[in-house]
Each structure stands twice: as structure tokens, then as C-alpha cells.
Design a protein around this motif. Structure first.
Motif, PDB file in Angstrom:
ATOM      1  N   GLY A  71      16.349   8.086  25.442  1.00  0.00           N
ATOM      2  CA  GLY A  71      15.163   8.855  25.796  1.00  0.00           C
ATOM      3  C   GLY A  71      13.942   7.965  25.935  1.00  0.00           C
ATOM      4  N   HIS A  72      12.902   8.534  26.502  1.00  0.00           N
ATOM      5  CA  HIS A  72      11.658   7.787  26.686  1.00  0.00           C
ATOM      6  C   HIS A  72      10.490   8.615  26.158  1.00  0.00           C
ATOM      7  N   ALA A  73       9.764   8.036  25.213  1.00  0.00           N
ATOM      8  CA  ALA A  73       8.602   8.700  24.622  1.00  0.00           C
ATOM      9  C   ALA A  73       7.342   7.963  25.044  1.00  0.00           C
ATOM     10  N   ALA A  74       6.244   8.691  25.135  1.00  0.00           N
ATOM     11  CA  ALA A  74       4.956   8.082  25.446  1.00  0.00           C
ATOM     12  C   ALA A  74       3.898   8.660  24.523  1.00  0.00           C
ATOM     13  N   ILE A  75       3.005   7.803  24.088  1.00  0.00           N
ATOM     14  CA  ILE A  75       1.897   8.253  23.259  1.00  0.00           C
ATOM     15  C   ILE A  75       0.606   8.018  24.033  1.00  0.00           C
ATOM     16  N   VAL A  76      -0.181   9.082  24.166  1.00  0.00           N
ATOM     17  CA  VAL A  76      -1.461   8.990  24.858  1.00  0.00           C
ATOM     18  C   VAL A  76      -2.619   9.325  23.931  1.00  0.00           C
ATOM     19  N   GLY A  77      -2.310   9.882  22.764  1.00  0.00           N
ATOM     20  CA  GLY A  77      -3.358  10.260  21.819  1.00  0.00           C
ATOM     21  C   GLY A  77      -3.810   9.063  21.015  1.00  0.00           C
ATOM     22  N   LEU A  78      -5.099   8.815  21.010  1.00  0.00           N
ATOM     23  CA  LEU A  78      -5.647   7.670  20.302  1.00  0.00           C
ATOM     24  C   LEU A  78      -5.716   7.950  18.805  1.00  0.00           C
ATOM     25  N   ALA A  79      -5.148   7.059  18.030  1.00  0.00           N
ATOM     26  CA  ALA A  79      -5.244   7.130  16.574  1.00  0.00           C
ATOM     27  C   ALA A  79      -6.267   6.098  16.114  1.00  0.00           C
ATOM     28  N   LYS A  80      -6.850   6.333  14.966  1.00  0.00           N
ATOM     29  CA  LYS A  80      -7.823   5.360  14.478  1.00  0.00           C
ATOM     30  C   LYS A  80      -7.096   4.061  14.123  1.00  0.00           C
ATOM     31  N   PRO A  81      -7.747   2.927  14.302  1.00  0.00           N
ATOM     32  CA  PRO A  81      -7.130   1.646  13.962  1.00  0.00           C
ATOM     33  C   PRO A  81      -6.650   1.645  12.514  1.00  0.00           C
ATOM     34  N   GLY A  82      -5.473   1.083  12.307  1.00  0.00           N
ATOM     35  CA  GLY A  82      -4.889   1.042  10.963  1.00  0.00           C
ATOM     36  C   GLY A  82      -3.918   2.172  10.691  1.00  0.00           C
ATOM     37  N   THR A  83      -3.802   3.132  11.609  1.00  0.00           N
ATOM     38  CA  THR A  83      -2.866   4.234  11.423  1.00  0.00           C
ATOM     39  C   THR A  83      -1.449   3.704  11.589  1.00  0.00           C
ATOM     40  N   GLU A  84      -0.629   3.865  10.563  1.00  0.00           N
ATOM     41  CA  GLU A  84       0.738   3.354  10.591  1.00  0.00           C
ATOM     42  C   GLU A  84       1.719   4.511  10.445  1.00  0.00           C
ATOM     43  N   PRO A  85       2.497   4.787  11.493  1.00  0.00           N
ATOM     44  CA  PRO A  85       3.459   5.892  11.416  1.00  0.00           C
ATOM     45  C   PRO A  85       4.691   5.495  10.613  1.00  0.00           C
ATOM     46  N   PRO A  86       5.211   6.415   9.816  1.00  0.00           N
ATOM     47  CA  PRO A  86       6.445   6.138   9.074  1.00  0.00           C
ATOM     48  C   PRO A  86       7.647   6.332   9.997  1.00  0.00           C
ATOM     49  N   VAL A  87       8.179   5.253  10.545  1.00  0.00           N
ATOM     50  CA  VAL A  87       9.281   5.338  11.495  1.00  0.00           C
ATOM     51  C   VAL A  87      10.542   4.753  10.872  1.00  0.00           C
ATOM     52  N   ASP A  88      11.650   5.465  11.011  1.00  0.00           N
ATOM     53  CA  ASP A  88      12.952   4.993  10.552  1.00  0.00           C
ATOM     54  C   ASP A  88      13.524   4.074  11.629  1.00  0.00           C
ATOM     55  N   ILE A  89      13.330   2.782  11.467  1.00  0.00           N
ATOM     56  CA  ILE A  89      13.726   1.813  12.488  1.00  0.00           C
ATOM     57  C   ILE A  89      15.232   1.865  12.726  1.00  0.00           C
TER      58      ILE A  89
END
Length: 131
Positions: free
Chosen positions: A44-62
Motif C-alpha cells: 500500500g501507499h500512504a501519504a501524510i499532508v497534515g503538518l505536525a509540530k517539530p519533534g512529534t514522533e509517531p509510535p510505529v511498529d517497524i
């Protein structure tokens, strides 16, 4: 679907038969970003267009994300041609296929802290504070 009443990842996987081919996050909210990643199907292909404040770190299961082979693109405003995109978005809205107005919640200025809390907690995607 209402994410307050059901698990959005499970529901998306149910609707799509295993995961989304394409997904878009326009919130900049790290919880929504994680849900988008977890909702992806194979390749699949995901895109993010919403700006997050600098330093925002998403919890992603690599590890799990790697198994899908999905990719993520970070989209900047200049990736779009406004003269083309805006009329397309308006047409989608008028056709009932882009209900962006349901993503907005209005707050009085004295409720600005609640607006920030609601945005961070996923109660609203786009708080609009009236001054």
C-alpha cells in the motif's frame, strides 16, 4: 465509522478485505498517523499532508510495517497545482464525496486549551478557534 465507538484499524481492514491500498493523513496527529500505517495492505501507499509540530514522533511498529511493504510519502504544499486541485476538491465536496466540513469543530477563544486537548486526543481533527 466513528473511532470513538470502534477500532478504526480493524474496521478499515474489514472494509478493504485486509488493508488499504492508499491512505491519507491530513491531521498531523501521531495517533492517526499510526492508525494509517497499521491500516495499510500489502504494498500500500500512504501519504501524510497534515503538518505536525517539530519533534512529534509517531509510535510505529517497524517490524510489522516492514512486512506489508507499504510506503509513506510526506507531501508538501508545492506538490499540488492549486488551479487544478482546488476545483477538484470543490467538485468532490459538492458531490458529497469530500465532507471536509465534518472534520472541523469550532471553539470560542476562552476554550482554546480544550481545542488543543481535543485535537491531540482525536476528538476533532481540525479545531477552529474564534477570536
Amino acid at each position: 465509522m466513528n473511532s470513538r465507538n470502534e477500532d478504526p484499524v480493524a474496521r478499515i481492514k474489514e472494509i478493504t478485505g485486509g488493508g488499504a491500498d492508499y491512505a491519507l493523513d491530513a491531521t498531523g496527529n501521531k495517533v492517526v498517523y499510526r492508525q494509517m500505517i497499521d491500516s495499510m495492505g500489502l504494498l500500500g501507499h500512504a501519504a501524510i499532508v497534515g503538518l505536525a509540530k517539530p519533534g512529534t514522533e509517531p509510535p510505529v511498529d517497524i517490524g510489522s510495517s516492514m512486512l506489508t511493504g507499504a510506503s509513506v510519502t510526506f507531501v508538501l504544499e508545492d506538490d499540488a497545482v492549486p488551479q487544478v486541485l482546488i476545483p477538484q476538491l470543490i467538485a468532490l465536496y459538492e458531490a458529497g464525496r469530500f465532507p471536509f466540513d465534518r472534520l472541523i469543530k469550532h471553539y470560542d477563544f476562552e476554550d482554546i486549551n480544550q481545542a488543543f486537548e481535543d485535537s491531540e486526543g482525536g476528538v476533532t481533527l481540525k479545531p477552529v478557534v474564534t477570536f
